[in-house]
Design an enzyme around this catalytic site. Structure first.
Site, PDB file in Angstrom:
ATOM      1  CB  SER A 172      -0.952   0.025   1.078  1.00 18.87           C
ATOM      2  OG  SER A 172      -1.771  -1.036   1.293  1.00 18.87           O
ATOM      3  CD  GLU A 173       3.365   3.035  -3.821  1.00 18.03           C
ATOM      4  OE1 GLU A 173       2.858   4.267  -4.340  1.00 18.03           O
ATOM      5  OE2 GLU A 173       4.110   2.356  -4.171  1.00 18.03           O
ATOM      6  CD  GLU A 180      -2.289 -10.104   2.778  1.00 15.97           C
ATOM      7  OE1 GLU A 180      -1.822  -9.095   3.547  1.00 15.97           O
ATOM      8  OE2 GLU A 180      -2.710  -9.831   1.459  1.00 15.97           O
TER       9      GLU A 180
END
Length: 385
Positions: A131-132, A246
């Site tokens: 993520s960013e 995940e």
């Protein structure tokens, strides 16, 4: 698909061994690695090495990679027992559940030899650089850039909400190597050494107390060519494998059931009987939903025997288990608030466990893809799009 839910004797024996190890190596009142007390992280490091020495840490891995070749039922028992005990493996989750398996599937022999043995022995912690600030749910919008130089790559950019980054030695990093207009094309997976100049980790303080979330800044950080996982510009197919692994790797329902079971004993018979009947009904309904979520997890794990489960089914499980996490947290907090608990050590530990569970449940529907994104994934699959 027909499932056999009966538990073989070897799985029952494994649960007994795991509970014995927890009793022996994990102190009473332990609530996980992510606290203000460094001793809690040390507990998880020692415990992970103990499991690693017995090949229990990665028991579901093939024997040639440091595992026992254990089946789905043993793997599930391990996850359930660890989560019921507040995850004494600490920050090993990523390495065990998807970094290692993805390197097995997509990595070179050199990458397997370098990275798999330390994961299997509990000697290394991984974090995930996905993520960013402007690329969370819309992950293909990421801007962190990898520039090819002689012998490798220079990484520049920022990641956010990076779990375990403050304690990790390695990062499973996504960076753009191609035209940004390509969206999913032009993204490459890098295996980046966190202990180098050009990597800065900034913990993110939260109102929920001690946490494992961080910002990570890369300023010309270095990755050699040997640190590229898979093909350059073709990392998105690896990301799909990551997300499937995940989203099924956490047995949150096991901790939910453990805490729900503990509530009547922690309150005592008289205080339990005095709770509002509606609250006890909600407790019972939450207990039923933990069993339903467990069965959903088992169905998904059965599919995993023949390969990566469909990402839509993994997303459906994620919706179920994270909303269960929050439902149980609210019910337990109301139970604690409605009852005058005693002052014994057992009562005090239970209150701390409930409070800790509530804090972490607040973020459960955001991690690994937001609740909304997971619902959209399920809806698109149902619509055939």
């Amino acid at each position: 698909m027909t499932l056999d839910y009966s538990e073989p004797a070897k799985v029952t024996s494994l649960r007994a061994e795991l509970r014995m190890l927890v009793d022996e190596h994990v102190p009473r009142g332990f609530l996980g690695a992510f606290t203000d007390d460094p001793a809690d992280l040390a507990v998880t490091e020692r415990f992970s090495r103990e499991l690693g020495s017995r090949r229990l840490l990665t028991m579901a891995w093939p024997e040639e990679f440091g595992g026992l070749g254990a089946g789905v039922l043993e793997q599930t028992a391990l996850r359930e027992e660890m989560w019921a005990a507040h995850e004494p493996r600490g920050a090993q989750y990523m390495g065990l559940n998807w970094v290692g398996p993805v390197i097995m599937r997509h990595g070179t022999e050199e990458q397997r030899s370098l990275h798999l043995p330390p994961i299997a022995s509990g000697e290394v912690i991984w974090c995930q650089g996905f993520s960013e600030p402007e690329a969370g749910s819309d992950l293909p919008a990421l801007r962190t850039r990898a520039t090819r130089v002689e012998g490798g790559w220079r990484i520049t950019g920022q990641k956010v909400w990076t779990s375990y980054a403050s304690m990790a030695q390695w990062c499973f990093l996504l960076a753009r190597t191609g035209d940004p207009r390509g969206r999913k094309d032009g993204i490459t997976v890098f295996l980046l050494d966190m202990n180098q100049p050009g990597v800065e980790v900034r913990p993110i303080p939260t109102m929920l107390g001690p946490h494992h979330l961080n910002e990570v800044y890369f300023d010309d950080a270095w990755v050699p060519d040997s640190g590229v996982l898979g093909e350059v510009d073709r990392g998105w197919r690896i990301v799909m494998d990551v997300l499937s692994f995940e989203r099924i790797g956490i047995a949150r329902y096991a901790r939910c059931e453990s805490l729900l079971r503990a509530a009547p004993e922690a309150l005592g018979a008289d205080a339990w009987a005095e709770l509002p009947s509606g609250l006890r009904e909600r407790w019972a309904a939450a207990m039923v939903r933990t069993r339903q979520t467990r069965l959903l997890a088992y169905r998904l794990l059965e599919r995993a025997k023949s390969g990566t489960p469909p990402i839509s089914e993994a997303a459906l499980y994620r919706v179920a288990v994270t909303t269960l996490d929050q439902e149980v947290a609210e019910v337990l907090m109301e139970i604690v608030g409605n009852a005058a608990l005693g002052t014994s050590d057992g009562h005090a530990v239970f209150v701390r466990e409930v409070e800790d569970h509530w804090r972490y449940a607040q973020a459960s529907t955001v991690a690994s893809g937001t609740l909304e994104i997971n619902k959209n994934t399920v809806a698109r699959a149902a619509a055939g799009s």
